[in-house]
Design an enzyme around this catalytic site. Sequence first.
Site, PDB file in Angstrom:
ATOM      1  N   GLU A 154       0.826  -1.217   0.000  1.00  0.00           N
ATOM      2  CA  GLU A 154       0.000   0.000   0.000  1.00  0.00           C
ATOM      3  C   GLU A 154       0.859   1.267   0.000  1.00  0.00           C
ATOM      4  O   GLU A 154       1.623   1.493   0.952  1.00  0.00           O
ATOM      5  CB  GLU A 154      -0.872  -0.020   1.261  1.00  0.00           C
ATOM      6  N   GLU A 250     -11.663   1.644   5.707  1.00  0.00           N
ATOM      7  CA  GLU A 250     -10.634   1.755   6.743  1.00  0.00           C
ATOM      8  C   GLU A 250     -10.537   3.249   7.022  1.00  0.00           C
ATOM      9  O   GLU A 250      -9.914   3.991   6.252  1.00  0.00           O
ATOM     10  CB  GLU A 250      -9.309   1.186   6.218  1.00  0.00           C
TER      11      GLU A 250
HETATM   12  C1  LER Z   1      -3.091   1.143   6.432  1.00  0.00           C
HETATM   13  O1  LER Z   1      -3.929   0.502   5.555  1.00  0.00           O
HETATM   14  C2  LER Z   1      -3.158   2.594   6.299  1.00  0.00           C
HETATM   15  O2  LER Z   1      -3.835   3.112   5.467  1.00  0.00           O
HETATM   16  C3  LER Z   1      -2.351   3.383   7.234  1.00  0.00           C
HETATM   17  O3  LER Z   1      -2.624   4.751   7.107  1.00  0.00           O
HETATM   18  C4  LER Z   1      -2.521   2.938   8.659  1.00  0.00           C
HETATM   19  O4  LER Z   1      -3.310   3.759   9.386  1.00  0.00           O
HETATM   20 MN    MN Z   2      -5.155   1.899   4.155  1.00  0.00          MN
END
Ligand code: LER
Ligand code: MN
Length: 273
Positions: A154, A250
Amino acid sequence: MKLSLAITTPDVKTPIGVALLSGSFEEKLEKAARLGFDGVELMVVQPQALNGKELRQAAQERGLAVAAIASGAIYAAEGLSLLTQEPSARARARQKLADLIHLAAETGAGVVTLGSFRGRTAWVEGLDAVEELAQGLHTAAGQAEEAGVRLALEPLNRYETDFIHTAAQALEFARRVAVPSLGVLLDTFHMNIEEAAPLASVEQILASGRLYHVHVADSNRKPPGQGHVDFSALVDALRAGGYAGYLSAELFPFPDPDLAAQATAAVMRPLLV
Ligand code: LER
Ligand code: MN
């Protein structure tokens, strides 16, 4: 395309800033199902102590799938990451990653996420941080390949790490490691900060065949609809590129962990019909 949200498992004792829903693990599953989510992304800290088959069954009984296993809570709760100065801590982090892959296979989750758990280049002195991470992920991607699981790297915004900020950088890194099970996770919150043209970046990763997971949050990390990300255009771009994975919420539990999940479903569910 399916909708999921990040929740913590019972082994997580510290609050995680971007996990949703309140109550026991079972209550969270009930709520997720009631709100119309298809799956849950599990934020875990002790993957080796969890019974993946039981977690899978608990989700399945409520009509949910385990969408992903997230590594970020390990960093948030224990400060452990793949790039850290102490060699024994790096070894522990690599073992955690192997355990996360095993848990993903047991729960039927297709993906293990790799965000803040990768660490920072500034945390390792006298070591080629990028090469160290590439080697660690090469080994892990091989384990993932055998387990039928994918790893999703990511890009994070500049305030959370010091490298791999953009989709193009994550793709370049995945290509360097060159194992098909390693791909990219795009998070709309980070993209809003780092990408010059977020939808073009989505299209680029889709065209590479390596878009393995998507996190949704609005531009301010509140639930969709409360900032300025165009989620309708995002879903159109994902659909056009043949994305069949999860859009996984998220985000900040604003105004509370249940209402944030409810607000997310209210905006995202109609876009996915
Ligand atoms: C993890 O997926 C993410 O986006 C980070 O910013 C953890 O907070
Ligand atoms: Mn994330």
